[in-house]
Design a protein around this motif. Sequence first.
Motif, mmCIF file in Angstrom:
data_model
loop_
_atom_site.group_PDB
_atom_site.id
_atom_site.type_symbol
_atom_site.label_atom_id
_atom_site.label_comp_id
_atom_site.label_asym_id
_atom_site.label_seq_id
_atom_site.Cartn_x
_atom_site.Cartn_y
_atom_site.Cartn_z
ATOM 1 N N UNK A 264 1.037 -1.351 0.098
ATOM 2 C CA UNK A 264 -0.207 -0.084 0.003
ATOM 3 C C UNK A 264 0.529 1.674 -0.424
ATOM 4 N N UNK A 265 1.969 1.065 0.982
ATOM 5 C CA UNK A 265 2.476 2.358 1.209
ATOM 6 C C UNK A 265 3.778 2.799 -0.325
ATOM 7 N N UNK A 266 4.232 1.556 -0.601
ATOM 8 C CA UNK A 266 5.568 1.758 -1.994
ATOM 9 C C UNK A 266 4.101 1.876 -3.364
ATOM 10 N N UNK A 267 2.729 1.596 -3.405
ATOM 11 C CA UNK A 267 1.790 2.266 -4.914
ATOM 12 C C UNK A 267 1.404 3.651 -4.527
ATOM 13 N N UNK A 268 1.272 3.898 -3.175
ATOM 14 C CA UNK A 268 1.069 4.986 -2.930
ATOM 15 C C UNK A 268 1.811 6.175 -3.028
ATOM 16 N N UNK A 269 3.397 6.110 -3.012
ATOM 17 C CA UNK A 269 4.619 6.376 -3.341
ATOM 18 C C UNK A 269 4.375 7.077 -4.936
ATOM 19 N N UNK A 270 4.204 5.700 -5.283
ATOM 20 C CA UNK A 270 4.705 5.287 -6.839
ATOM 21 C C UNK A 270 3.514 6.258 -7.294
ATOM 22 N N UNK A 271 2.617 6.145 -7.026
ATOM 23 C CA UNK A 271 1.279 6.729 -7.342
ATOM 24 C C UNK A 271 1.298 8.474 -7.680
ATOM 25 N N UNK A 272 1.726 8.986 -5.915
ATOM 26 C CA UNK A 272 2.146 10.833 -5.995
ATOM 27 C C UNK A 272 3.248 10.984 -7.042
ATOM 28 N N UNK A 273 3.973 10.165 -6.777
ATOM 29 C CA UNK A 273 5.112 10.446 -8.500
ATOM 30 C C UNK A 273 4.220 10.308 -9.452
ATOM 31 N N UNK A 274 3.774 9.756 -9.741
ATOM 32 C CA UNK A 274 3.518 9.449 -11.179
ATOM 33 C C UNK A 274 2.695 10.358 -11.196
ATOM 34 N N UNK A 275 1.827 10.507 -10.562
ATOM 35 C CA UNK A 275 1.031 11.483 -10.645
ATOM 36 C C UNK A 275 1.697 13.065 -11.037
ATOM 37 N N UNK A 276 3.026 13.400 -9.781
ATOM 38 C CA UNK A 276 3.511 14.958 -10.166
ATOM 39 C C UNK A 276 4.273 14.264 -11.390
ATOM 40 N N UNK A 277 4.752 13.444 -12.073
ATOM 41 C CA UNK A 277 5.374 13.422 -13.500
ATOM 42 C C UNK A 277 4.319 13.628 -14.723
ATOM 43 N N UNK A 278 3.546 13.317 -14.597
ATOM 44 C CA UNK A 278 2.031 13.532 -14.923
ATOM 45 C C UNK A 278 1.445 14.613 -15.338
ATOM 46 N N UNK A 279 1.366 15.549 -14.117
ATOM 47 C CA UNK A 279 1.715 17.059 -14.224
ATOM 48 C C UNK A 279 2.381 17.378 -14.733
ATOM 49 N N UNK A 280 3.592 17.792 -14.550
ATOM 50 C CA UNK A 280 4.937 18.036 -15.041
ATOM 51 C C UNK A 280 4.507 18.365 -16.539
ATOM 52 N N UNK A 281 4.145 16.387 -17.071
ATOM 53 C CA UNK A 281 4.224 16.928 -18.490
ATOM 54 C C UNK A 281 3.176 17.403 -19.112
ATOM 55 N N UNK A 282 1.810 17.236 -18.024
ATOM 56 C CA UNK A 282 0.635 17.526 -18.474
ATOM 57 C C UNK A 282 0.744 19.868 -18.872
#
Length: 668
Positions: A264-282
């Motif tokens: 759960x913790x790894x997936x949450x950290x991953x989701x937050x990082x991916x969201x950050x990257x996606x926001x940067x691309x967006x």
Amino acid sequence: MTHLAAPPLIRPRRFPLLRALLRQPTAVVALAFLTLIVLASLFARQLAPYTPDAFDLPARLSGPTARHLLGADELGRDILSRLLYGGTKALLGILEAVLTAVLVAVPVGILAGYLGGALDRAVSFVTDLVLAIPAIILVLVVLTVFPNNLNAAMIALGLLVAPGFARIIRGVTLPLKEADFVAAARIAGVSEGTIMARHILPGVTRTAIVQASFVAANALLFAVALGFLGLTASPGEAEWGQIVAAAAQQISTQPWLLVPSGGLIALMALALMLLGNALRDATADVGSAAEVARPARGTTGSTPNETRARTAASSPARPADPAALLSVRDLSVVFEQRGQETLIVDHVSFDVHPGETVGLVGESGAGKSVTALAVLRLLASGGRIRGGQVWFEGQDITGLDDRAFDRLRGRALGLISQEPLSSLDPAFTVGSQLGELVGLHDRVSGTRNRERCLELLRQVQIRQPERVLSSFPHELSGGMAQRVAMAMALSGRPRLLIADEPTTALDVTVQKEILGLLRQLQEGTGMSVLIVTHNLGVVADLCDRVLVLYAGQVFEDAAVDELFDRPLNPYTLGLLGANPAHAQPGEPLTVIPGRVPPPGSWPTHCRFAARCAFAAPECTAGPVPLLQPVNQHFSRCVRIDEVFPTAAPGRAPHATATTPAAGHQEAS
Ligand SMILES: Nc1ncnc2c1ncn2[C@@H]1O[C@H](COP(=O)(O)OP(=O)(O)OP(=O)(O)O)[C@@H](O)[C@H]1O
């Protein structure tokens, strides 16, 4: 004759960042996952099958079963229930860290970037200092003062990441501070505080959101680590760090226990990082204009200067014109040489309407050809569009992939260049080259292909088309080669023809013929034309609208009659004064003194100031915005009122920006 379809209206899009984000599958998955976790934690009481401390001794250390979907720990407590109950504390901690970081970093970053000076140096010093000390040590110090207090630890963490965050916001603020609309607001007398709140803050918001998501990912891991070490949670508490710690102790007997909590913790950290990257691309997708703040709305009772400045403030961020065939907004182009980028075209905006001919004029090196070629993505190697958008027929074509763009170029978008022979292959006859294009566009061969070739050659008024079809390029005169090049451009039935100095290489009589032909073709087909020229006579003859470029910037943009009757920029005055067509017999021709500053050495203030007869201290005080003193008439000059009392309709300018000199000078 080509019939123009009415360009579809550009509907203003709401929430562009969210739209760009939702186009990325990883972002959608990450957002959905995070939303699920937040909701599950908020409704833990309703969702959890057991209370977090309910014992079920027979089930201790079990893996997933029907009674305990994620297994049970060493005391038989339900893992799923404990994770659900522990979520609120972790999420609250993340929120505290993020809010603290944002509330400190955004104002400090904006103030440091906008005001500079001592505050900027202080922020820089504190940032260096904080980055030199490991955050964990400072948080441990805080926890000795506030034992077992996750809130204090997370607020401390937020304060510790804030300086680095502020440095990023400062970096985004610096170019915004130089933006035309900020200069316009300043000239209009808007207070610095209001400028920061209304112009700079919206411009840094997207960067702040991206950074906040990275802070959130770090805060999660930090909160779990503190709980794991027992620094912010008591042993056995239903807290994510403690759940992981308890599972880690049983790793040899029941390794499964680590899977739900660690996963759960790894997936949450991953989701937050991916969201950050996606926001940067967006953010990148939405364009550099994303960092451009919306201008202030005009207020009633404004002075004329304020109104003008506000009008100008809207110009850099003015939306694409839905009625225009081509709408270029804030186009910036750089060339890279020896690893260094030089700005060549600087936030150029203009429109070409259906059936309209627009001229790009200015001295040599102003960036006319680079602007036109950037629209067609035909920049020479090293050239790159750094920002801005190009809209064609209501569609933003900036982000089109090369294949889709290729379909547009050569068909809807045509080009004729100043060197017609260079667009013809010397090894093939005209018939073979033109026939190839006709085959490509009309998908016809044989007799029908030849008929269309002949029709095109007749369209460009070639008298013996059959003979020209079988000629090689070296057998053609310059004027003939330009006509063939025009026929080739017309083969795709362009809605917009870009003509890059189409007559420069031709002698005067042929120039006239080609320009006459261009006008006839434009009238006959209804296509629009964007013509790059040095020659103001060509502009007067051919164009409906004209854009005066100087040192990479638009200096004046007006309807042709308006520009010739009532120029509102000293540079345009200089160009008009230097036009040999206006020379009086026996009188010396006027010239603009000095030279255009080369790219890379443009001053931050008015780029024409060093050559302008009307230059005053305010011209060198800062960047000069593009103002709109008269409807649809733009001028980049802060002294319009003084130099051109003509801004009131019907009055001719009294002054000239030029100085007399012997010799001849056109716009080039
Ligand atoms: N291939 C290139 N590599 C590096 N810099 C370039 C290149 N092409 C153009 N530039 C730079 O861009 C500037 C503007 O060039 P551009 O051809 O657009 O000028 P222009 O206004 O059309 O002038 P001219 O009328 O002389 O063609 C040039 O002064 C040069 O510094």
